[in-house]
Design a protein around this motif. Sequence first.
Motif, PDB file in Angstrom:
ATOM      1  N   LEU A  91      42.935  -9.526  59.133  1.00  0.00           N
ATOM      2  CA  LEU A  91      42.622 -10.816  59.551  1.00  0.00           C
ATOM      3  C   LEU A  91      42.960 -11.802  58.622  1.00  0.00           C
ATOM      4  CD1 LEU A  91      39.072 -10.511  61.255  1.00  0.00           C
ATOM      5  CD2 LEU A  91      41.123 -11.199  62.485  1.00  0.00           C
ATOM      6  N   ALA A  92      42.526 -11.817  57.621  1.00  0.00           N
ATOM      7  CA  ALA A  92      42.890 -12.593  56.447  1.00  0.00           C
ATOM      8  C   ALA A  92      44.512 -12.924  56.651  1.00  0.00           C
ATOM      9  CB  ALA A  92      42.601 -12.311  55.565  1.00  0.00           C
ATOM     10  N   ASP A  93      45.201 -11.845  56.780  1.00  0.00           N
ATOM     11  CA  ASP A  93      46.832 -12.275  56.671  1.00  0.00           C
ATOM     12  C   ASP A  93      46.823 -12.594  58.258  1.00  0.00           C
ATOM     13  OD1 ASP A  93      47.001 -10.599  54.126  1.00  0.00           O
ATOM     14  OD2 ASP A  93      47.642  -9.119  54.895  1.00  0.00           O
ATOM     15  N   GLN A  97      49.570 -16.443  58.158  1.00  0.00           N
ATOM     16  CA  GLN A  97      50.364 -16.889  59.173  1.00  0.00           C
ATOM     17  C   GLN A  97      49.647 -18.339  59.606  1.00  0.00           C
ATOM     18  OE1 GLN A  97      51.764 -13.563  61.531  1.00  0.00           O
ATOM     19  NE2 GLN A  97      52.075 -12.427  60.077  1.00  0.00           N
ATOM     20  N   LEU A  98      48.724 -17.917  59.992  1.00  0.00           N
ATOM     21  CA  LEU A  98      49.234 -19.511  60.946  1.00  0.00           C
ATOM     22  C   LEU A  98      48.685 -20.617  60.185  1.00  0.00           C
ATOM     23  CD1 LEU A  98      45.621 -18.094  63.091  1.00  0.00           C
ATOM     24  CD2 LEU A  98      47.662 -18.600  64.284  1.00  0.00           C
ATOM     25  N   ASP A  99      47.844 -20.466  59.094  1.00  0.00           N
ATOM     26  CA  ASP A  99      47.516 -21.269  58.256  1.00  0.00           C
ATOM     27  C   ASP A  99      49.377 -22.187  58.163  1.00  0.00           C
ATOM     28  OD1 ASP A  99      45.267 -21.707  58.141  1.00  0.00           O
ATOM     29  OD2 ASP A  99      45.367 -19.922  56.003  1.00  0.00           O
ATOM     30  N   GLU A 128      37.507 -14.375  66.263  1.00  0.00           N
ATOM     31  CA  GLU A 128      37.799 -14.921  64.765  1.00  0.00           C
ATOM     32  C   GLU A 128      39.587 -15.478  65.144  1.00  0.00           C
ATOM     33  OE1 GLU A 128      37.365 -13.383  60.069  1.00  0.00           O
ATOM     34  OE2 GLU A 128      36.273 -12.362  62.370  1.00  0.00           O
ATOM     35  N   ILE A 129      40.438 -14.360  66.040  1.00  0.00           N
ATOM     36  CA  ILE A 129      42.109 -15.073  65.215  1.00  0.00           C
ATOM     37  C   ILE A 129      41.520 -16.559  66.344  1.00  0.00           C
ATOM     38  CG2 ILE A 129      44.220 -14.850  65.925  1.00  0.00           C
ATOM     39  CD1 ILE A 129      43.816 -12.343  65.459  1.00  0.00           C
ATOM     40  N   LEU A 130      41.529 -16.764  67.234  1.00  0.00           N
ATOM     41  CA  LEU A 130      41.455 -17.975  68.039  1.00  0.00           C
ATOM     42  C   LEU A 130      40.635 -19.265  67.911  1.00  0.00           C
ATOM     43  CD1 LEU A 130      40.918 -16.086  71.663  1.00  0.00           C
ATOM     44  CD2 LEU A 130      42.990 -17.298  71.231  1.00  0.00           C
ATOM     45  N   CYS A 131      39.515 -18.871  66.989  1.00  0.00           N
ATOM     46  CA  CYS A 131      38.756 -19.565  65.648  1.00  0.00           C
ATOM     47  C   CYS A 131      39.127 -20.434  65.407  1.00  0.00           C
ATOM     48  CB  CYS A 131      37.303 -19.518  66.591  1.00  0.00           C
ATOM     49  SG  CYS A 131      36.133 -19.227  68.014  1.00  0.00           S
ATOM     50  N   HIS A 132      40.095 -19.728  64.277  1.00  0.00           N
ATOM     51  CA  HIS A 132      40.628 -20.157  63.240  1.00  0.00           C
ATOM     52  C   HIS A 132      41.733 -21.249  64.012  1.00  0.00           C
ATOM     53  CE1 HIS A 132      42.009 -20.504  58.824  1.00  0.00           C
ATOM     54  NE2 HIS A 132      43.358 -19.531  59.454  1.00  0.00           N
ATOM     55  N   ALA A 133      42.648 -20.310  64.734  1.00  0.00           N
ATOM     56  CA  ALA A 133      43.587 -21.665  65.294  1.00  0.00           C
ATOM     57  C   ALA A 133      43.419 -23.264  65.825  1.00  0.00           C
ATOM     58  CB  ALA A 133      44.405 -20.533  66.173  1.00  0.00           C
TER      59      ALA A 133
END
Length: 476
Positions: A91-93, A97-99, A128-133
């Motif tokens: 997930l961190a990677d 990418q999103l950052d 979690e990926i969706l929320c981070h985006a």
Amino acid sequence: MTFFGTTSTHKKSVGPGRLWHLLRTPVSPETRARLGAAWARLDPRFQTPNQMYGRQEVGCGATIGVMPKCDFACRSCYLGTDANRTPELPLADVKTQLDLLRAELGPWGNVQLTDGEVSLRAADEVIEILCHARDIELIPMLMSHGDGFLRNPELLKRLMVEGGLEELSLHIDTTQRGRRDRTFKHATREAELMALREKFVALIRQVRRETGRTLRVASTVTVTQDNLPEVGDIVRFTQTHADVFRMVGLLPVAQVGRTEDGIGRITADALWTEIERGLEIEDGNRDRLRANQWFMAHPDCSRFVIGLTVDTGSGPRFLPLSPESSTRDGRFLDRLFSHFAGTTFRADRPTEATARVAGMLLRAPKFFLWDVPANAWSWAGRFDPDRPLRFALRALTGRTKLHRFSVVAHHFMSADELDTPNGRERIAHCAFLVPIDGALKSMCEVNGAGLRDELYANMAAMTAPAQKSDALDPVA
């Protein structure tokens, strides 16, 4: 094309400071700066009135390695042969990418969550990926074949409610192999898949109704010599169901990844001839669809038409919106871009959208008090030349439903096209970027120059002990 987008229903409190900021600054200065930089990067030959890159958009991004595995075995696929033996990135990677994409695309940039079938990843992690985006101000679109959602609608609802998913792309065509429903498993004609598309129409309406949430949906289609004659029928189907499918994205086959040899390439002219056959367009632009095309950076890469469609009672009718669709539309777009280039409401909560519109009205009152109603009246006359007032009243009261609708053709390059003068020029102007080892690369390079395979090999090497037990066999 993102202005006029549907507002978000993702639940999050909106404080008075945020509303005051939108009232004072309805268009982000960062967005304007990025648009200016994008426009400056374009070759002057491509700085045309129908160029969207640098005027309203700064391109799009896509993840890689989120879930390389897929339970389909499609005849045309950009993944490599080792995809199903490649573990997903931590997930961190993915967040890194999103950052990186956020730094390039700016606030509320478009990003595709893709690479294999992302919905196969643990639901908590996808959420979690969706929320981070969304937390870093990106608009994520989940790319999927959708089969898992038909079997488990609760998963899609979870992604919407807990992850704030508001954009979904469903890939449906005859190149696919792996659907569990035997009715569609070995379809060889697109006509055999129309009932499947109907199932997705019913599913999307159901999950919207049950969650009370926004879900904007696109339908993507790989186009080969075999299904090209049915593309017009697909376009007509999606236009008829434009309340569900806001866009149909057509992907002429590219010889990359594990795509079958000899599957056939498609020219832009052949594809748009078939699009013209299927799209129910207003009489005034019936033979002018190509004149209404927009480009995204290099004109050989992406071409699209955007506009409004409505069911007139005797079938759908599409009104394109472009500098060429009408003289009034041309003036309207010039003034819109001049005042509000880069504006999008897709991520706004209703209160944010209200504050943004109020700020726009304060900054350009003549545009809202004259240009918008004048153009709306013009559209009413084009939709219903005999009774424009009746049409306008029905549209204002909701008895006639207007829907945004787009037809997009993404012409990805085959591997043998990359190292040609035109291929190098297209890569230099690429508006579809993928993070590879901390740098952004053209999607065509990722697919055709071996970058994806190199990344997969590195990912597999890092987790070699678990590789064999985690392998997924696609369904033939």
